[in-house]
Design a protein around this motif. Structure first.
Motif, PDB file in Angstrom:
ATOM      1  N   ILE A   1       3.403  -4.520   2.808  1.00  0.00           N
ATOM      2  CA  ILE A   1       4.064  -3.404   3.483  1.00  0.00           C
ATOM      3  C   ILE A   1       3.307  -2.111   3.219  1.00  0.00           C
ATOM      4  O   ILE A   1       2.464  -2.057   2.329  1.00  0.00           O
ATOM      5  CB  ILE A   1       5.539  -3.259   3.034  1.00  0.00           C
ATOM      6  CG1 ILE A   1       5.621  -3.001   1.521  1.00  0.00           C
ATOM      7  CG2 ILE A   1       6.338  -4.490   3.434  1.00  0.00           C
ATOM      8  CD1 ILE A   1       7.025  -2.712   1.019  1.00  0.00           C
ATOM      9  N   HIS A   2       3.642  -1.106   3.983  1.00  0.00           N
ATOM     10  CA  HIS A   2       3.016   0.207   3.824  1.00  0.00           C
ATOM     11  C   HIS A   2       4.111   1.248   3.610  1.00  0.00           C
ATOM     12  O   HIS A   2       4.986   1.414   4.461  1.00  0.00           O
ATOM     13  CB  HIS A   2       2.175   0.549   5.057  1.00  0.00           C
ATOM     14  CG  HIS A   2       1.365   1.780   4.873  1.00  0.00           C
ATOM     15  ND1 HIS A   2       1.614   2.929   5.565  1.00  0.00           N
ATOM     16  CD2 HIS A   2       0.326   2.062   4.049  1.00  0.00           C
ATOM     17  CE1 HIS A   2       0.750   3.865   5.198  1.00  0.00           C
ATOM     18  NE2 HIS A   2      -0.039   3.363   4.273  1.00  0.00           N
ATOM     19  N   ILE A   3       4.041   1.925   2.478  1.00  0.00           N
ATOM     20  CA  ILE A   3       4.947   3.033   2.179  1.00  0.00           C
ATOM     21  C   ILE A   3       4.146   4.296   2.493  1.00  0.00           C
ATOM     22  O   ILE A   3       3.159   4.571   1.818  1.00  0.00           O
ATOM     23  CB  ILE A   3       5.389   3.028   0.692  1.00  0.00           C
ATOM     24  CG1 ILE A   3       5.941   1.661   0.277  1.00  0.00           C
ATOM     25  CG2 ILE A   3       6.373   4.150   0.428  1.00  0.00           C
ATOM     26  CD1 ILE A   3       7.131   1.176   1.029  1.00  0.00           C
TER      27      ILE A   3
ATOM     28  N   VAL B   1       7.961   1.773   5.252  1.00  0.00           N
ATOM     29  CA  VAL B   1       8.775   2.984   5.161  1.00  0.00           C
ATOM     30  C   VAL B   1       7.957   4.134   5.739  1.00  0.00           C
ATOM     31  O   VAL B   1       6.826   4.363   5.328  1.00  0.00           O
ATOM     32  CB  VAL B   1       9.177   3.296   3.697  1.00  0.00           C
ATOM     33  CG1 VAL B   1      10.007   4.574   3.633  1.00  0.00           C
ATOM     34  CG2 VAL B   1       9.938   2.128   3.088  1.00  0.00           C
ATOM     35  N   LYS B   2       8.538   4.827   6.698  1.00  0.00           N
ATOM     36  CA  LYS B   2       7.860   5.938   7.378  1.00  0.00           C
ATOM     37  C   LYS B   2       7.827   7.185   6.496  1.00  0.00           C
ATOM     38  O   LYS B   2       8.616   7.344   5.578  1.00  0.00           O
ATOM     39  CB  LYS B   2       8.550   6.259   8.709  1.00  0.00           C
ATOM     40  CG  LYS B   2       8.534   5.118   9.689  1.00  0.00           C
ATOM     41  CD  LYS B   2       7.126   4.813  10.118  1.00  0.00           C
ATOM     42  CE  LYS B   2       7.105   3.658  11.099  1.00  0.00           C
ATOM     43  NZ  LYS B   2       5.790   3.113  11.293  1.00  0.00           N
ATOM     44  N   THR B   3       6.926   8.092   6.847  1.00  0.00           N
ATOM     45  CA  THR B   3       6.718   9.321   6.093  1.00  0.00           C
ATOM     46  C   THR B   3       7.980  10.195   6.060  1.00  0.00           C
ATOM     47  O   THR B   3       8.798  10.145   6.976  1.00  0.00           O
ATOM     48  CB  THR B   3       5.519  10.101   6.672  1.00  0.00           C
ATOM     49  OG1 THR B   3       5.187  11.155   5.790  1.00  0.00           O
ATOM     50  CG2 THR B   3       5.781  10.626   8.042  1.00  0.00           C
ATOM     51  N   HIS B   4       8.144  10.961   4.981  1.00  0.00           N
ATOM     52  CA  HIS B   4       9.253  11.911   4.793  1.00  0.00           C
ATOM     53  C   HIS B   4      10.632  11.258   4.896  1.00  0.00           C
ATOM     54  O   HIS B   4      11.547  11.826   5.488  1.00  0.00           O
ATOM     55  CB  HIS B   4       9.168  13.063   5.797  1.00  0.00           C
ATOM     56  CG  HIS B   4       7.977  13.937   5.610  1.00  0.00           C
ATOM     57  ND1 HIS B   4       7.813  14.758   4.521  1.00  0.00           N
ATOM     58  CD2 HIS B   4       6.870  14.092   6.369  1.00  0.00           C
ATOM     59  CE1 HIS B   4       6.661  15.389   4.626  1.00  0.00           C
ATOM     60  NE2 HIS B   4       6.056  15.000   5.720  1.00  0.00           N
ATOM     61  N   THR B   5      10.783  10.078   4.315  1.00  0.00           N
ATOM     62  CA  THR B   5      12.102   9.450   4.324  1.00  0.00           C
ATOM     63  C   THR B   5      12.542   9.114   2.906  1.00  0.00           C
ATOM     64  O   THR B   5      11.737   8.992   1.996  1.00  0.00           O
ATOM     65  CB  THR B   5      12.127   8.162   5.179  1.00  0.00           C
ATOM     66  OG1 THR B   5      11.124   7.263   4.713  1.00  0.00           O
ATOM     67  CG2 THR B   5      11.888   8.457   6.648  1.00  0.00           C
ATOM     68  N   THR B   6      13.849   8.962   2.767  1.00  0.00           N
ATOM     69  CA  THR B   6      14.449   8.502   1.522  1.00  0.00           C
ATOM     70  C   THR B   6      15.112   7.169   1.831  1.00  0.00           C
ATOM     71  O   THR B   6      15.879   7.063   2.791  1.00  0.00           O
ATOM     72  CB  THR B   6      15.501   9.501   1.011  1.00  0.00           C
ATOM     73  OG1 THR B   6      14.868  10.754   0.765  1.00  0.00           O
ATOM     74  CG2 THR B   6      16.164   9.012  -0.254  1.00  0.00           C
TER      75      THR B   6
ATOM     76  N   VAL C   1       0.888  -1.151   0.000  1.00  0.00           N
ATOM     77  CA  VAL C   1       0.000   0.000   0.000  1.00  0.00           C
ATOM     78  C   VAL C   1       0.933   1.209   0.000  1.00  0.00           C
ATOM     79  O   VAL C   1       1.746   1.372   0.912  1.00  0.00           O
ATOM     80  CB  VAL C   1      -0.921   0.027   1.236  1.00  0.00           C
ATOM     81  CG1 VAL C   1      -1.718   1.322   1.280  1.00  0.00           C
ATOM     82  CG2 VAL C   1      -1.835  -1.184   1.238  1.00  0.00           C
ATOM     83  N   ILE C   2       0.835   2.018  -1.039  1.00  0.00           N
ATOM     84  CA  ILE C   2       1.746   3.147  -1.224  1.00  0.00           C
ATOM     85  C   ILE C   2       0.978   4.435  -1.009  1.00  0.00           C
ATOM     86  O   ILE C   2      -0.085   4.636  -1.580  1.00  0.00           O
ATOM     87  CB  ILE C   2       2.397   3.085  -2.624  1.00  0.00           C
ATOM     88  CG1 ILE C   2       3.221   1.792  -2.729  1.00  0.00           C
ATOM     89  CG2 ILE C   2       3.237   4.320  -2.891  1.00  0.00           C
ATOM     90  CD1 ILE C   2       3.780   1.508  -4.082  1.00  0.00           C
ATOM     91  N   GLY C   3       1.531   5.317  -0.196  1.00  0.00           N
ATOM     92  CA  GLY C   3       0.865   6.564   0.169  1.00  0.00           C
ATOM     93  C   GLY C   3       0.932   7.635  -0.907  1.00  0.00           C
ATOM     94  O   GLY C   3       1.250   7.369  -2.066  1.00  0.00           O
ATOM     95  N   ASN C   4       0.670   8.862  -0.498  1.00  0.00           N
ATOM     96  CA  ASN C   4       0.647  10.021  -1.399  1.00  0.00           C
ATOM     97  C   ASN C   4       2.049  10.600  -1.570  1.00  0.00           C
ATOM     98  O   ASN C   4       2.881  10.514  -0.673  1.00  0.00           O
ATOM     99  CB  ASN C   4      -0.273  11.102  -0.839  1.00  0.00           C
ATOM    100  CG  ASN C   4      -1.688  10.608  -0.651  1.00  0.00           C
ATOM    101  OD1 ASN C   4      -2.189   9.822  -1.431  1.00  0.00           O
ATOM    102  ND2 ASN C   4      -2.329  11.070   0.408  1.00  0.00           N
ATOM    103  N   ASN C   5       2.277  11.234  -2.716  1.00  0.00           N
ATOM    104  CA  ASN C   5       3.522  11.955  -3.004  1.00  0.00           C
ATOM    105  C   ASN C   5       4.752  11.058  -2.898  1.00  0.00           C
ATOM    106  O   ASN C   5       5.767  11.454  -2.335  1.00  0.00           O
ATOM    107  CB  ASN C   5       3.670  13.167  -2.075  1.00  0.00           C
ATOM    108  CG  ASN C   5       2.479  14.070  -2.135  1.00  0.00           C
ATOM    109  OD1 ASN C   5       2.005  14.411  -3.216  1.00  0.00           O
ATOM    110  ND2 ASN C   5       1.966  14.447  -0.976  1.00  0.00           N
TER     111      ASN C   5
END
Length: 184
Positions: free
Chosen positions: A143-145, A161-166, A126-130
Motif C-alpha cells: 500500500i501507499h500512505i 491512504v490519500k494525502t492530508h487525511t486522518t 511505502v510511507i510518505g513524508n510527514n
C-alpha cells in the motif's frame, strides 16, 4: 544527505520535542535505534570492499540485535528512511526490511510496518513524508500512505491512504481531512 546529516536531523527532531542533549544521548531508546539504523544503512549501502563489508556487516548485525534487545525496536539496515525520524517511546516497533518511510515521520510505541497480502497484492508499505503513526497501529501490505497522514491509535491500515487525511479503526477509515498538521 550524508549519514552524519541524517543522524543530526534525527537528533534535531528529538530536541524539537523538548529533550536536551543528555536525555537524547543517554535516555532516549528511539534515538539509539535510529542512530544504529543510520550507521547500519551506511555500511550496507556504501561499503563495497568485500573484506571490510563482511567484517562490518557482522558487527552491525550484532549491534542491531543488541539495540533490539534493549530498546524493543527493530529497524533493519535495508529499510529506506528519510530524514528527521522520531521514535518517541520505548518498544514494540517492528519495520519490515523492505519498507520505505519518507521524511519527517513519527512512530509511537508498538507500531508494526510489515508485509501482508496474497499474490500480486503481497508486499510492504511505502510511507510518505510527514506521517504520524500512533500507538499500537499496524500498517501492512503493498500500500501507499501519502504525505501528511495521521494514523490514529490502535488502527489497522491495509489500503492506500490519500494525502492530508486522518484514519483510524480496524480496518482504518478516513475520519478527517486534517492529516498530521500539528502532530509533526
Amino acid at each position: 544527505m550524508t549519514t552524519f546529516q541524517l543522524i543530526y536531523s534525527d537528533y534535531r527532531k528529538h530536541k524539537k520535542y523538548g529533550a536536551n542533549f543528555f536525555v537524547i544521548l543517554f535516555l532516549t531508546q528511539g534515538f539509539w535505534a535510529s542512530f544504529q539504523y543510520r550507521i547500519a544503512h551506511f555500511v550496507v549501502t556504501k561499503i563495497t570492499w568485500q573484506p571490510f563489508k563482511f567484517f562490518f556487516k557482522f558487527g552491525i548485525i550484532l549491534w542491531q540485535k543488541w539495540i533490539e534487545l534493549i530498546t524493543g525496536i527493530s529497524i533493519p539496515a535495508t529499510v529506506k528512511i528519510g530524514h528527521s525520524l522520531y521514535i518517541g517511546h520505548f518498544g514494540g516497533i517492528i519495520i519490515n526490511s523492505d519498507a520505505i518511510l519518507g521524511d519527517n515521520c513519527n512512530l509511537s510505541q508498538n507500531v508494526t510496518i510489515g508485509v501482508s497480502g496474497l499474490g500480486e497484492k503481497r508486499g510492504v508499505p511505502v510511507i510518505g513524508n510527514n506521517v504520524f503513526i500512533a500507538a499500537n497501529s499496524v500498517v501492512a501490505g503493498k500500500i501507499h500512505i501519502e504525505d501528511n497522514v495521521l494514523i490514529g491509535a490502535c488502527s489497522f491500515v491495509n489500503a492506500d491512504v490519500k494525502t492530508h487525511t486522518t484514519v483510524v479503526g480496524v480496518p482504518a477509515v478516513v475520519i478527517s481531512t486534517n492529516g498530521s498538521i500539528g502532530y509533526i
